[in-house]
Design a protein around this motif. Structure first.
Motif, PDB file in Angstrom:
ATOM      1  N   UNK A  77      -9.152   5.491   9.692  1.00 10.76           N
ATOM      2  CA  UNK A  77      -8.343   6.577  10.269  1.00 10.76           C
ATOM      3  C   UNK A  77      -7.050   6.051  10.895  1.00 10.76           C
ATOM      4  N   UNK A  78      -5.997   6.871  10.826  1.00 12.43           N
ATOM      5  CA  UNK A  78      -4.736   6.521  11.467  1.00 12.43           C
ATOM      6  C   UNK A  78      -4.062   5.296  10.875  1.00 12.43           C
ATOM      7  N   UNK A  79      -4.299   5.038   9.593  1.00  9.18           N
ATOM      8  CA  UNK A  79      -3.781   3.810   8.983  1.00  9.18           C
ATOM      9  C   UNK A  79      -3.158   4.119   7.624  1.00  9.18           C
ATOM     10  N   UNK A  80      -1.881   3.765   7.465  1.00  8.28           N
ATOM     11  CA  UNK A  80      -1.226   3.944   6.170  1.00  8.28           C
ATOM     12  C   UNK A  80      -1.730   2.871   5.197  1.00  8.28           C
ATOM     13  N   UNK A  81      -1.593   3.141   3.906  1.00  5.33           N
ATOM     14  CA  UNK A  81      -2.109   2.231   2.871  1.00  5.33           C
ATOM     15  C   UNK A  81      -1.597   0.798   3.057  1.00  5.33           C
ATOM     16  N   UNK A  82      -0.327   0.663   3.477  1.00  4.16           N
ATOM     17  CA  UNK A  82       0.240  -0.691   3.635  1.00  4.16           C
ATOM     18  C   UNK A  82      -0.362  -1.437   4.815  1.00  4.16           C
ATOM     19  N   UNK A  83      -0.985  -0.719   5.729  1.00  4.44           N
ATOM     20  CA  UNK A  83      -1.575  -1.347   6.915  1.00  4.44           C
ATOM     21  C   UNK A  83      -3.093  -1.502   6.792  1.00  4.44           C
ATOM     22  N   UNK A  84      -3.599  -1.074   5.637  1.00  5.00           N
ATOM     23  CA  UNK A  84      -5.033  -1.166   5.383  1.00  5.00           C
ATOM     24  C   UNK A  84      -5.360  -2.566   4.862  1.00  5.00           C
ATOM     25  N   UNK A  85      -6.337  -3.236   5.467  1.00  2.00           N
ATOM     26  CA  UNK A  85      -6.658  -4.603   5.044  1.00  2.00           C
ATOM     27  C   UNK A  85      -7.946  -4.632   4.225  1.00  2.00           C
ATOM     28  N   UNK A  86      -8.020  -5.619   3.358  1.00  2.00           N
ATOM     29  CA  UNK A  86      -9.137  -5.695   2.416  1.00  2.00           C
ATOM     30  C   UNK A  86     -10.459  -6.001   3.112  1.00  2.00           C
ATOM     31  N   UNK A  87     -10.405  -6.476   4.367  1.00  3.75           N
ATOM     32  CA  UNK A  87     -11.650  -6.729   5.102  1.00  3.75           C
ATOM     33  C   UNK A  87     -12.415  -5.437   5.374  1.00  3.75           C
ATOM     34  N   UNK A  88     -11.775  -4.292   5.125  1.00  2.00           N
ATOM     35  CA  UNK A  88     -12.460  -3.017   5.303  1.00  2.00           C
ATOM     36  C   UNK A  88     -13.297  -2.623   4.089  1.00  2.00           C
ATOM     37  N   UNK A  89     -13.300  -3.484   3.073  1.00  4.58           N
ATOM     38  CA  UNK A  89     -14.099  -3.219   1.873  1.00  4.58           C
ATOM     39  C   UNK A  89     -15.155  -4.320   1.716  1.00  4.58           C
ATOM     40  N   UNK A  90     -16.249  -3.970   1.073  1.00  7.48           N
ATOM     41  CA  UNK A  90     -17.322  -4.939   0.810  1.00  7.48           C
ATOM     42  C   UNK A  90     -16.943  -5.829  -0.372  1.00  7.48           C
ATOM     43  N   UNK A  91     -17.348  -7.102  -0.306  1.00 12.39           N
ATOM     44  CA  UNK A  91     -17.197  -7.977  -1.470  1.00 12.39           C
ATOM     45  C   UNK A  91     -17.993  -7.363  -2.627  1.00 12.39           C
ATOM     46  N   UNK A  92     -17.402  -7.332  -3.795  1.00 12.28           N
ATOM     47  CA  UNK A  92     -18.092  -6.764  -4.955  1.00 12.28           C
ATOM     48  C   UNK A  92     -17.907  -5.253  -5.105  1.00 12.28           C
TER      49      UNK A  92
END
Ligand code: SF4
Ligand code: FES
Length: 257
Positions: A79-94
């Motif tokens: 929430x409150x985050x534009x795509x450019x500020x979204x980091x990949x650590x918010x996704x699971x490996x795989x």
């Protein structure tokens, strides 16, 4: 991290689109979402393939150029985050990630993940400005602004014009964007002379562009990277009603809120 991407590819506005699958290998969790796409694109270019087109500019959450649907959510899961500020650590490996452009009749696809948001420019051009002669810069203390009005105007002015509100709305409404622009000017003294004319013209342009009507789903404020409140839509509707009821575009009415 290793990811599987399902990406919307479309050569141009008239071409049929399709989902394409890509493997993203050795992605750092510290990369932004756009940096991850950069790495995928470098590999595509090395392989002689067409890179994935996506919009971006500042990459620090202030210009509003970026924005894609990530697993069906505008700007992705934080929430409150534009795509450019979204980091990949918010996704699971795989993980498998579906990436699509904003879906709205008023935002035609230009190419792949890039959409044409010039409808927003035309809404601004219809009235999102001040023409009253305000003279030279005055001492700030000579025009008093209530703290609550200043705070609300500042909150509304945080809108970066990204279009996530439109993409998230089941009606494809641009009400949150338009209301934010109407609010940030209409709450301040300098915005009063054209306040009601502004609301009338900007709402009329919004309708003309083919955006849907607001039925208060509230999805827009959930998707908004700047947490613009749907309270601004209530203010827009009030100003529009005053303009319609008086029938006088140039009518000047005092007060804010
Ligand atoms: S209101 Fe929010 S989601 Fe809509 S254009 Fe402005 S910043 Fe983007
Ligand atoms: S690139 Fe400017 S807000 Fe994302």
């Amino acid at each position: 991290m290793n990811l599987t991407l399902n990406v919307w590819r479309q050569a141009n506005a008239d071409a049929p689109g399709r989902m394409e699958r890509y493997d993203a290998r050795d992605v750092s969790p510290d990369m932004s979402f756009l940096e991850m796409l950069d790495v995928v694109n470098e590999k595509l270019v090395e392989a002689g393939q067409e890179p994935i087109a996506f919009d971006h500019d500042c990459r620090e959450g202030i210009c509003g150029m970026c924005g894609v649907m990530i697993n069906g959510v505008a700007h992705g899961p934080v929430p409150g985050t534009a795509t450019c500020q979204l980091h990949m650590r918010n996704f699971e490996d795989g993980a498998s990630i579906t990436i699509e452009p904003w879906r709205s009749r008023a935002f035609p696809v230009v190419k792949d993940l890039v959409v044409n948001r010039s409808a927003f420019d035309r809404i601004i051009a219809a009235g999102g400005f001040i023409t009253a002669p305000t003279g030279g810069a005055r001492d700030a203390n000579s025009i008093l602004v209530a703290k609550t009005d200043a705070d609300e105007a500042m909150d509304a002015a945080a809108c970066i014009g990204c279009g996530a509100c439109v993409a998230a709305c089941p009606n494809g409404s641009a009400s949150l964007f338009t209301a934010a622009k109407i609010s940030h000017l209409g709450l301040l003294p300098q915005g009063q002379p054209e306040r009601y004319r502004r609301a009338e013209r900007m709402v009329a342009q919004m309708d003309e562009e083919g955006f849907g009507h607001c039925t208060l789903y509230g999805e827009c404020q959930e998707a908004c990277p700047k947490a613009i409140s749907i309270d601004t839509i209530a203010r827009m509707n009030r100003d529009y009603l005053v303009a319609s009821a008086t029938g006088k575009e140039e009518k000047v009415l005092g007060g804010t809120g």
